[in-house]
Design an enzyme around this catalytic site. Sequence first.
Site, mmCIF file in Angstrom:
data_model
loop_
_atom_site.group_PDB
_atom_site.id
_atom_site.type_symbol
_atom_site.label_atom_id
_atom_site.label_comp_id
_atom_site.label_asym_id
_atom_site.label_seq_id
_atom_site.Cartn_x
_atom_site.Cartn_y
_atom_site.Cartn_z
ATOM 1 N N TRP A 182 95.107 98.528 25.772
ATOM 2 C CA TRP A 182 95.708 97.707 24.715
ATOM 3 C C TRP A 182 97.173 98.079 24.588
ATOM 4 O O TRP A 182 97.509 99.263 24.624
ATOM 5 C CB TRP A 182 95.019 97.922 23.359
ATOM 6 C CG TRP A 182 95.773 97.240 22.268
ATOM 7 C CD1 TRP A 182 95.811 95.899 22.016
ATOM 8 C CD2 TRP A 182 96.684 97.855 21.335
ATOM 9 N NE1 TRP A 182 96.684 95.646 20.982
ATOM 10 C CE2 TRP A 182 97.227 96.814 20.547
ATOM 11 C CE3 TRP A 182 97.090 99.166 21.102
ATOM 12 C CZ2 TRP A 182 98.154 97.055 19.535
ATOM 13 C CZ3 TRP A 182 98.027 99.418 20.090
ATOM 14 C CH2 TRP A 182 98.546 98.360 19.313
ATOM 15 N N GLU A 221 92.485 94.396 26.192
ATOM 16 C CA GLU A 221 92.181 94.015 24.804
ATOM 17 C C GLU A 221 93.304 93.161 24.238
ATOM 18 O O GLU A 221 94.436 93.612 24.096
ATOM 19 C CB GLU A 221 92.003 95.296 23.966
ATOM 20 C CG GLU A 221 91.733 95.035 22.497
ATOM 21 C CD GLU A 221 91.619 96.334 21.682
ATOM 22 O OE1 GLU A 221 91.840 97.433 22.234
ATOM 23 O OE2 GLU A 221 91.305 96.233 20.481
ATOM 24 N N LYS A 223 95.128 90.545 21.321
ATOM 25 C CA LYS A 223 95.365 90.633 19.881
ATOM 26 C C LYS A 223 96.144 89.400 19.454
ATOM 27 O O LYS A 223 96.873 88.818 20.256
ATOM 28 C CB LYS A 223 96.168 91.910 19.607
ATOM 29 C CG LYS A 223 96.254 92.295 18.170
ATOM 30 C CD LYS A 223 96.618 93.763 18.040
ATOM 31 C CE LYS A 223 96.916 94.102 16.600
ATOM 32 N NZ LYS A 223 97.080 95.530 16.393
ATOM 33 N N ASP A 255 87.896 92.675 20.242
ATOM 34 C CA ASP A 255 87.984 93.441 18.992
ATOM 35 C C ASP A 255 87.901 92.396 17.877
ATOM 36 O O ASP A 255 88.726 91.478 17.826
ATOM 37 C CB ASP A 255 89.317 94.210 18.961
ATOM 38 C CG ASP A 255 89.536 94.997 17.677
ATOM 39 O OD1 ASP A 255 89.307 94.434 16.583
ATOM 40 O OD2 ASP A 255 89.969 96.164 17.746
ATOM 41 N N HIS A 258 90.906 90.992 15.923
ATOM 42 C CA HIS A 258 92.051 90.470 16.679
ATOM 43 C C HIS A 258 92.055 88.967 16.858
ATOM 44 O O HIS A 258 92.612 88.459 17.822
ATOM 45 C CB HIS A 258 92.119 91.159 18.049
ATOM 46 C CG HIS A 258 92.506 92.596 17.954
ATOM 47 N ND1 HIS A 258 92.810 93.373 19.047
ATOM 48 C CD2 HIS A 258 92.667 93.402 16.880
ATOM 49 C CE1 HIS A 258 93.123 94.596 18.657
ATOM 50 N NE2 HIS A 258 93.031 94.634 17.337
ATOM 51 N N HIS A 282 85.148 96.153 20.509
ATOM 52 C CA HIS A 282 85.595 97.032 19.432
ATOM 53 C C HIS A 282 85.052 96.412 18.162
ATOM 54 O O HIS A 282 85.530 95.354 17.735
ATOM 55 C CB HIS A 282 87.126 97.101 19.349
ATOM 56 C CG HIS A 282 87.725 98.113 20.250
ATOM 57 N ND1 HIS A 282 89.075 98.346 20.329
ATOM 58 C CD2 HIS A 282 87.139 98.998 21.105
ATOM 59 C CE1 HIS A 282 89.302 99.316 21.200
ATOM 60 N NE2 HIS A 282 88.144 99.716 21.687
ATOM 61 N N ASP A 290 94.115 92.445 10.552
ATOM 62 C CA ASP A 290 93.549 93.468 11.440
ATOM 63 C C ASP A 290 93.649 94.838 10.776
ATOM 64 O O ASP A 290 94.340 95.727 11.245
ATOM 65 C CB ASP A 290 94.335 93.441 12.756
ATOM 66 C CG ASP A 290 93.821 94.454 13.755
ATOM 67 O OD1 ASP A 290 92.596 94.678 13.796
ATOM 68 O OD2 ASP A 290 94.635 95.036 14.493
ATOM 69 N N ASP A 292 91.369 97.206 10.215
ATOM 70 C CA ASP A 292 90.555 98.311 10.733
ATOM 71 C C ASP A 292 89.846 99.112 9.641
ATOM 72 O O ASP A 292 89.823 100.338 9.673
ATOM 73 C CB ASP A 292 91.384 99.233 11.647
ATOM 74 C CG ASP A 292 91.701 98.556 12.982
ATOM 75 O OD1 ASP A 292 90.776 98.370 13.771
ATOM 76 O OD2 ASP A 292 92.871 98.189 13.206
ATOM 77 N N ASP A 322 86.063 100.658 16.334
ATOM 78 C CA ASP A 322 87.506 100.836 16.173
ATOM 79 C C ASP A 322 87.876 100.648 14.711
ATOM 80 O O ASP A 322 88.074 99.532 14.261
ATOM 81 C CB ASP A 322 88.259 99.832 17.066
ATOM 82 C CG ASP A 322 89.763 100.085 17.054
ATOM 83 O OD1 ASP A 322 90.190 101.112 16.512
ATOM 84 O OD2 ASP A 322 90.510 99.232 17.592
#
Length: 415
Positions: A182, A221, A223, A255, A258, A282, A290, A292, A322
Site C-alpha cells: 500500500w 491495496e 484506496k 480494505d 477504502h 483488510h 477511513d 480504522d 487493519d
Amino acid sequence: MNAFEFAQERYAALGVDVEQALKLAAAKAISIHCWQGDDVAGFDQVDGAAGDGIQTTGNYPGKARNFAELCQDFLRATALIPGKKRINLHASYAVFAEGEWVDRDSISYKHFAPWVQFARENSFGIDFNPTIFSHPRMKDSLSLSSPDAETRAFWVRHAIASRRIAEEIGRELDDQVVCNLWIPDGYKDVPADRIGPRQRLKESLDLIFAEKLPHVIDSVESKVFGIGLESYTVGSNEFYLAYAATHPGVYNLLDNGHYHPTEMVSDKLSALLCYFDRIPLHVTRPVRWDSDHVVSFDDETREIMLEIVRNNALDKVLIGLDFFDASINRVAAWVIGTRNAQKALLWALLQPSAAMKNCQDNGDFTQKFVLMEEAKTLPFGAVWEEYCRREGVPATEAWYAEVQAYEAEVLSLRV
Ligand code: RNT
Ligand code: ZN
C-alpha cells in the site's frame, strides 16, 4: 439440556450443523496486524509516528516501545482470542541488533528472524508489508509514483527487499506469506496530470514484481483517498484491480475502509471470486471515513464473513485486520476487534445459507426473507461461548479483567 445443546437443536431444525461450523471456524486463520500495539510507529524511525496519508488519534498510555514489549502485548491479547492466528508485520518493525541501523532499502531477513522465532514458538503464521510511508524518503507523500527517479528507485528497492524477506519467512515456516503493498501517493488538490503518476506507478510495480517468489502471495491495496491527499489517489481501485487482473500472481487486496461509504466490500467478494483464486482482505471499521476504528460485530463485518462462507471461499479469502485506535487500551482493542472478526465468522458459518439459497433459486423470496430474519435471533451466544471454551479462552466479558490486571502491572509502568 444446557444452553449449547438447546442451540444445537434450534440450528439443526434449520439444517445447520453446529459441530461443523465450530470446526471450520477453528481452522480458519485470521491475520492480526502488529501495528495496533504501537499506533503504527514501528521501530526504525526516531519517534516514529504514522504519517503520509494515515494517522492515529488518541494518547492512551502504555503503548509498546520495542520488539519485546510488542511481543509481550501481542501474546497477552492473543491468549484471549479464539481461533488460528497469524501476525501481520510491517517492514518498519525490523529488529536491529544493538547499535545497528539500516535504511528501508537495505533491510533483510535477519532483521525479521526474531519475529520468525516468536511466530514459531507460538504457532503463528506471518504476513508482511513493505512500509512506504512515515519516512524521510517520501517526497510530498509520493513514493513509487514520484516524478523524482531517485525517490522511485529507493522505494522499488525497499519493496523488492520486502518481498525477499517475505519469501524467506515463507520458506522458514513452510508457508505462503501475503506481502501487501500500500502506498499513500496522491494529491491534496486537483492534479494537473492524472495519468503520469499512474504510468510511473505501473512501471515501479513491474520492477517490484519481476522476480517470481513461490512462498509469497503478492497483493496491492487501493484506496479512495488519504488524509491530506483528498483529491486524487494514484493507486485507485480501478488501477490496482486492472493491474492484478493482468498480472497473474498479484492479487487485489480489499480494505473495507477504502471505498465510498455506500460501496460494500461484502458485495465485491463474489464479483472478484469469478476471476481470482485469492482475495486478501483488510477488515476494519470506517466511521464516516477511513478511520480504522476497532472492528465491531456489526452488519458489514458479518456480511463480509457471510459472503466468504456462502461462496465456499474459506480457502480463497485471506482475512487480515487493519485498525489502530490509540484512544483505548491497545491490548483490549486487539482483543475486541479480533474476537469480533472471529465471532462474525462463526455467526456466518451458522446461518441457514443452504435453505435460503434454495428459496432464492425457486423464486420463493418470501420464505427466504422469513428465514433470513428469524435466523437473526437464533441462540448464537451459546455457540460462541462453547467455541471460546473449546479454544481455552474466556467465553465472556471476563477477559477484560485480565487486560485490566495487565494494564496495572505492565502497561502503566511504561512512561
Ligand atoms: C492505509 C492502509 C494500510 C495501512 C497499513 C498500516 O490506509 O489501510 O493497509 O493501514 O498498512
Ligand atoms: Zn489497509
